[in-house]
Scaffold this active site. Structure first.
Site, PDB file in Angstrom:
ATOM      1  N   ASP A  50      43.031  44.893  33.880  1.00 44.20           N
ATOM      2  CA  ASP A  50      42.290  46.164  33.890  1.00 44.20           C
ATOM      3  C   ASP A  50      42.867  47.275  33.001  1.00 44.20           C
ATOM      4  OD1 ASP A  50      41.010  44.682  35.827  1.00 44.20           O
ATOM      5  OD2 ASP A  50      41.269  46.102  37.465  1.00 44.20           O
ATOM      6  N   LYS A 148      35.171  41.459  37.147  1.00 42.41           N
ATOM      7  CA  LYS A 148      35.235  41.334  38.611  1.00 42.41           C
ATOM      8  C   LYS A 148      34.750  42.629  39.254  1.00 42.41           C
ATOM      9  CE  LYS A 148      39.960  42.927  38.453  1.00 42.41           C
ATOM     10  NZ  LYS A 148      39.746  44.233  39.082  1.00 42.41           N
ATOM     11  N   CYS A 193      45.131  46.105  41.787  1.00 41.56           N
ATOM     12  CA  CYS A 193      44.634  44.893  41.131  1.00 41.56           C
ATOM     13  C   CYS A 193      45.743  43.945  40.704  1.00 41.56           C
ATOM     14  CB  CYS A 193      43.718  45.272  39.984  1.00 41.56           C
ATOM     15  SG  CYS A 193      42.184  46.012  40.631  1.00 41.56           S
TER      16      CYS A 193
HETATM   17  C1  VGL Z   1      41.748  49.205  40.768  1.00 40.21           C
HETATM   18  C2  VGL Z   1      41.237  50.686  42.424  1.00 40.21           C
HETATM   19  C3  VGL Z   1      39.889  50.408  42.281  1.00 40.21           C
HETATM   20  C4  VGL Z   1      42.804  48.569  39.937  1.00 40.21           C
HETATM   21  C5  VGL Z   1      40.416  48.920  40.616  1.00 40.21           C
HETATM   22  O1  VGL Z   1      42.511  48.113  38.803  1.00 40.21           O
HETATM   23  O2  VGL Z   1      43.972  48.510  40.388  1.00 40.21           O
HETATM   24  N1  VGL Z   1      42.147  50.076  41.683  1.00 40.21           N
HETATM   25  N2  VGL Z   1      39.502  49.520  41.379  1.00 40.21           N
END
Ligand code: VGL
Ligand code: ZN
Length: 246
Positions: A50, A148, A193
């Site tokens: 991410d 995802k 994540c």
């Molecule tokens: C994430 C919170 C919500 C992350 C993704 O990438 O850690 N954290 N969505």
């Protein structure tokens, strides 16, 4: 008989030892003696979690210093033959957004069908600039991008299983089919994540490393310390980028 056969025997032994050492390096980075740097091999994969505009300063759910991992991840990735990237990829009105639950604020929680869900600001909405990979991320040889969290009713921190713990993203099967048995994780955010991906990698029996300085955390309500505790218990290896020979 002269001493020649003995010399030949010793030479053969030396050659065998050299081949064995070379094979050990190829087989797995973990096979290297303690203290030595890990050299990523053909069965190792770097999973970059991410690294998207939403999670760096200026994004909708900025992680402190999130942008600082990018040059390091670029350098590490160049030392891996196999790299997989992930993208948080939510629908508008996603179940993980506070705005979807009237009266709720970001970082509060709500009970959903699969359990307690932390609520976030709207972030990483499909097709928006906020959801794009950070443009300074330069990993042209990355082999796969896993998206995802694209089901409106289910969040997915993990790159392997969505938050219901059952729905798979396909990544486990992909790694199995490709013979990639050892994963190294970097990216955002350490305590969500990255941690959930690491824990699921362990559930799948993969040897799992988290490269701590190539990650940054959100740290809401002590979540960062809790995540490390869980990861350590599950056998995730906590390393620094300097432990890698890349
Ligand atoms: C994430 C919170 C919500 C992350 C993704 O990438 O850690 N954290 N969505
Ligand atoms: Zn998300």
């Amino acid at each position: 008989m002269t001493t020649l056969p003995r010399r030949a025997f010793l030479l053969t032994l030396t050659a065998a030892a050299t081949v064995a050492a070379a094979l050990a390096t190829v087989r797995s980075a973990a096979a290297q003696p303690a203290g030595k740097k890990l050299t990523p091999g053909p069965r190792d994969v770097l999973i970059v979690i991410d690294v998207q505009n939403c999670f760096v300063p200026g994004g909708t759910l900025p992680v402190k210093e999130g942008d600082q991992v990018v040059p390091l991840i670029n350098r590490l990735a160049a030392g891996f033959q196999h790299v997989v990237l992930t993208q948080d990829w939510h629908t508008p009105g996603h179940a993980s957004f506070a705005s979807t639950h009237g009266g709720k604020k970001p970082f509060e929680t709500v009970d959903l069908a699969y359990g307690t869900q932390v609520l976030w600001p709207d972030h990483c909405v499909q097709g928006t600039a906020d959801a794009e990979l950070v443009k300074e991320l330069k990993i042209p040889h990355a082999e796969l991008i896993i998206r995802k969290g694209y089901r409106k009713q289910i969040d997915s921190y993990s790159a392997f299983f969505e938050a219901d713990g059952k729905t798979t993203t396909g990544l486990g099967g992909y790694l199995r089919d490709r013979g990639l048995r050892q994963v190294f994780l970097a990216g955002l955010a350490t305590d969500f994540c990255v941690a959930w991906s690491a824990l699921d990698a362990r559930k799948l029996g993969l040897s799992t490393y988290v490269i701590e300085d190539a990650c940054r955390g959100i740290d809401v309500d002590g979540s960062l310390a809790k995540a490390w505790e869980k990861m350590t218990k599950a056998g995730v290896k906590r390393i620094q980028s300097t432990n890698l020979a890349v």
